[in-house]
Design a protein around this motif. Structure first.
Motif, PDB file in Angstrom:
ATOM      1  N   LYS A   1      39.254  24.949  86.460  1.00 38.03           N
ATOM      2  CA  LYS A   1      38.006  24.726  87.194  1.00 38.03           C
ATOM      3  C   LYS A   1      38.229  25.497  88.694  1.00 38.03           C
ATOM      4  O   LYS A   1      37.546  25.523  89.400  1.00 38.03           O
ATOM      5  CB  LYS A   1      38.102  23.383  87.590  1.00 38.03           C
ATOM      6  N   PHE A   2      39.260  26.237  88.777  1.00 36.36           N
ATOM      7  CA  PHE A   2      39.608  27.048  89.915  1.00 36.36           C
ATOM      8  C   PHE A   2      39.318  28.358  89.885  1.00 36.36           C
ATOM      9  O   PHE A   2      39.602  29.016  88.906  1.00 36.36           O
ATOM     10  CB  PHE A   2      41.167  26.869  90.378  1.00 36.36           C
ATOM     11  N   PHE A   3      38.775  28.564  91.038  1.00 35.56           N
ATOM     12  CA  PHE A   3      38.455  30.298  91.330  1.00 35.56           C
ATOM     13  C   PHE A   3      39.536  30.975  92.164  1.00 35.56           C
ATOM     14  O   PHE A   3      39.438  30.568  93.259  1.00 35.56           O
ATOM     15  CB  PHE A   3      37.136  30.537  91.837  1.00 35.56           C
ATOM     16  N   ILE A   4      40.153  31.622  91.547  1.00 32.89           N
ATOM     17  CA  ILE A   4      41.283  32.577  92.235  1.00 32.89           C
ATOM     18  C   ILE A   4      40.796  33.629  92.507  1.00 32.89           C
ATOM     19  O   ILE A   4      40.332  34.554  91.488  1.00 32.89           O
ATOM     20  CB  ILE A   4      42.749  32.461  91.900  1.00 32.89           C
TER      21      ILE A   4
ATOM     22  N   GLU B   1      34.272  28.900  99.656  1.00 36.85           N
ATOM     23  CA  GLU B   1      33.481  27.926  99.454  1.00 36.85           C
ATOM     24  C   GLU B   1      32.971  28.100  98.182  1.00 36.85           C
ATOM     25  O   GLU B   1      32.447  29.135  97.779  1.00 36.85           O
ATOM     26  CB  GLU B   1      32.794  27.272 100.421  1.00 36.85           C
ATOM     27  N   LEU B   2      32.865  27.126  97.082  1.00 35.86           N
ATOM     28  CA  LEU B   2      32.047  27.042  95.811  1.00 35.86           C
ATOM     29  C   LEU B   2      30.788  26.048  96.046  1.00 35.86           C
ATOM     30  O   LEU B   2      31.258  24.870  96.051  1.00 35.86           O
ATOM     31  CB  LEU B   2      32.861  27.048  94.602  1.00 35.86           C
TER      32      LEU B   2
ATOM     33  N   ALA C   1      41.706  28.084  96.897  1.00 38.84           N
ATOM     34  CA  ALA C   1      41.153  28.567  95.631  1.00 38.84           C
ATOM     35  C   ALA C   1      39.982  27.338  95.418  1.00 38.84           C
ATOM     36  O   ALA C   1      40.137  26.300  94.868  1.00 38.84           O
ATOM     37  CB  ALA C   1      42.213  28.328  94.301  1.00 38.84           C
ATOM     38  N   PRO C   2      38.647  27.831  95.351  1.00 38.14           N
ATOM     39  CA  PRO C   2      37.652  26.995  95.215  1.00 38.14           C
ATOM     40  C   PRO C   2      37.633  26.316  93.831  1.00 38.14           C
ATOM     41  O   PRO C   2      37.858  26.931  93.156  1.00 38.14           O
ATOM     42  CB  PRO C   2      36.355  27.708  95.660  1.00 38.14           C
TER      43      PRO C   2
END
Length: 444
Positions: A214-217, A279-280, A234-235
Motif C-alpha cells: 500500500k506504500f508509494f515510494i 501526501e496521497l 512513503a504515502p
C-alpha cells in the motif's frame, strides 16, 4: 501578409485579429507572417490575456502533434547486441497527427500518407545515442525516454538509462541514474518559471515510483538542481483499495491513478500523489464510473481532473471540481458524446456487438485513443468529433506508445524565436522542427 506589404484593412481591426485566435498552431503561423502581429503577440499584456483565455477555453486539438513510439521485431533481451552500433539509428519514431487518415475517408482508409520519422529528425546529432530508448511519459512538450537495462527481469537491480528531451526546442537532458531496480511508474511534472527579467521558461521533474503493498515510494530528478531528491516519507494508499492497470495522469504537481475496491472489484476512487506535500489523497468517483470497465483520467485546460467513460457507442465526460467553501469535491457531468457519426461503417454494422476500449486520454487537446475489436487503434478528437485511424503496423505492434502534446508556452517560444531576427541560425532550426512536427515539409 508580407511585412513590407501595405495592409488593406484598418489598423485597429488588424491589431485585433490575433486576439481572436484560439489555436496555438495558427497563432505561431500568424506571428511568423507579419511583424505587427509578432510585436503584439510578444507583448506581456497580450500573453497574460492569452493565458487566462486558454484556461477558460475548451479542447485545443492542435496541441497534440502526434505520437512517439519505439518498435522492434526483436525481443528486448536481443536489443543490447546493437546498443553500441553507431551505424544503426533506432531512436523512437514519430507519426504526426496530421498524417493520420480520417476514418470517414473511405477511399483512403487504412493507408497513412507517410512513413514514420525518427526522433533524430528533430534533434540533430543524437542518432544512435538514443538507440532502443522508448518513450515512457510526456507532458507539456517534454518527452521522457528510457532504455531498459540488460537486467531485464530486475534480479540484479540494474537501473534504466534515462533521458528527457524537448523535440520542439531540441533540448536533451541525459539524466544520471543510480536508483537500482527500475520503478513501476514514470511521470513528468512540468512547471512554468518566471525569471528575474520577467521572461518565461520551463523546468521539469521526472518522478520514479515504486509500489510496495500500500506504500508509494518515489524519488524525482529536478532539471533546476540537476539532482535527485528523495522524500522523507512513503504515502500509503487508503485501506481496501488497489491501483487499476490504467495510465496515470500527471499535472500541476500531482499524479493521479484510478483505484478499485477489493470488496467489489469495481473502479471506485481516484488516488492523487501530491509530490511536494508527500501526501496521497483519495476521492470517490461518481456512481456512473463504478459500473464502467475501463475509464480514463485526464487534465482539463484549467487544471482540474477529467474522467472519461464509454458505454456502447457513447462517451461521457465528467469534471471534478471543488467549489469555494465546499470541503467535498463534486463530479459534474460535462457532456455526453455520441460517436455514431464518427465511427467506420463496419463498426456501426456490428452493433450492439462492437467492442470499444479506451486506451489513452489527453484532456487539453481532447485526444482519445480507442481500440475497436477487429479494427485496431483510432484517434478520436473530442473537440471536433473527428476520428482518424492509427493504422501503421509498427505502431500497433509497439513497445511503447506515447502521445506528444505541446502547450501554449512552447508555441510562444517558437513564435519568439521565429520573430527574433538576431537568432538567424537558431531561428531556422527551430522553425524547421516546428514544420517537421506539423508535417508541413513532407512530400505528399
Amino acid at each position: 501578409m508580407e511585412d513590407d506589404e501595405k495592409p488593406h484593412l484598418p489598423m485597429d481591426i488588424i491589431t485585433k485579429i490575433p486576439t481572436h485566435i484560439s489555436d496555438p498552431a495558427s497563432l505561431a503561423r500568424a506571428a511568423s507572417s507579419y511583424k505587427l502581429w509578432r510585436d503584439l503577440i510578444k507583448d506581456p499584456t497580450f500573453l497574460d490575456g492569452l493565458k487566462g483565455h486558454h484556461r477558460d477555453h475548451g479542447f485545443t486539438s492542435s496541441l497534440l502533434l502526434g505520437f512517439f513510439y519505439q518498435e522492434s521485431s526483436e525481443a528486448p533481451s536481443h536489443l543490447w547486441q546493437h546498443h553500441s552500433d553507431k551505424n544503426r539509428c533506432l531512436a523512437p519514431s514519430f507519426i504526426p497527427t496530421s498524417e493520420l487518415i480520417q476514418s470517414s475517408d473511405r477511399g483512403k482508409e487504412g493507408c497513412n500518407a507517410v512513413s514514420p520519422m525518427s526522433l533524430s529528425n528533430f534533434i540533430q546529432g543524437i542518432g544512435a545515442d538514443l538507440n532502443f530508448y522508448e518513450p515512457v511519459a510526456s507532458q507539456d512538450s517534454f518527452l521522457a525516454l528510457r532504455r531498459r537495462s540488460q537486467d531485464t527481469d530486475g534480479a540484479r537491480g540494474e537501473p534504466d538509462l534515462l533521458c528527457v528531451c524537448n523535440p520542439l526546442t531540441g533540448e536533451v537532458f541525459h539524466i544520471p541514474n543510480r536508483l537500482g531496480k527500475p520503478p513501476h511508474h514514470y511521470a513528468l511534472l512540468v512547471t512554468d518559471d518566471v525569471g528575474l527579467d520577467g521572461g518565461m521558461s520551463q523546468s521539469f521533474r521526472l518522478v520514479s515510483i515504486w509500489i510496495k503493498g500500500k506504500f508509494f515510494i518515489y524519488v524525482y530528478y529536478c532539471s533546476k538542481t540537476r539532482a535527485w531528491w528523495r522524500p522523507t516519507s512513503a504515502p500509503e494508499l487508503m485501506a481496501g483499495l488497489y491501483l487499476m492497470p490504467s495510465p496515470a495522469a500527471a499535472f500541476h504537481g500531482g499524479i493521479h491513478w484510478l483505484c478499485g475496491s477489493w470488496k467489489t472489484f469495481a473502479t471506485t476512487h481516484v488516488a492523487t500523489l501530491h509530490v511536494d506535500k508527500e501526501e496521497l489523497a483519495c476521492v470517490e468517483l461518481p456512481p456512473e464510473a463504478k459500473s464502467s470497465k475501463a475509464p480514463l483520467l485526464g487534465s482539463s485546460p484549467d487544471g482540474g481532473i477529467l474522467l472519461l467513460l464509454v458505454k456502447g457507442l457513447q462517451m461521457s465526460l465528467w469534471k471534478h471540481k471543488c467549489d469555494t467553501g465546499d470541503a467535498v469535491p463534486n463530479w459534474v457531468l460535462s457532456e455526453t458524446i455520441d460517436m455514431t457519426s464518427s465511427l467506420p461503417t463496419r463498426v456501426l454494422m456490428m452493433q450492439p456487438k462492437a467492442r470499444i476500449r479506451l486506451e489513452i486520454f489527453r484532456g487539453r487537446s481532447g485526444a482519445v485513443v480507442i481500440w475497436i475489436e477487429g479494427e485496431g487503434l483510432f484517434l478520436f478528437c473530442l473537440g471536433d468529433r473527428s476520428m482518424r485511424k492509427i493504422d501503421n503496423e509498427n505502431v500497433t505492434k509497439r513497445f511503447c506508445f506515447c502521445p506528444y502534446e505541446i502547450d501554449w508556452l512552447s508555441c510562444l517560444a517558437v513564435t519568439n524565436l521565429v520573430a527574433d531576427g538576431s537568432l538567424d541560425g537558431r531561428r531556422a532550426k527551430v522553425h524547421g522542427r516546428w514544420n517537421t512536427l506539423m508535417a508541413k515539409n513532407i512530400n505528399k
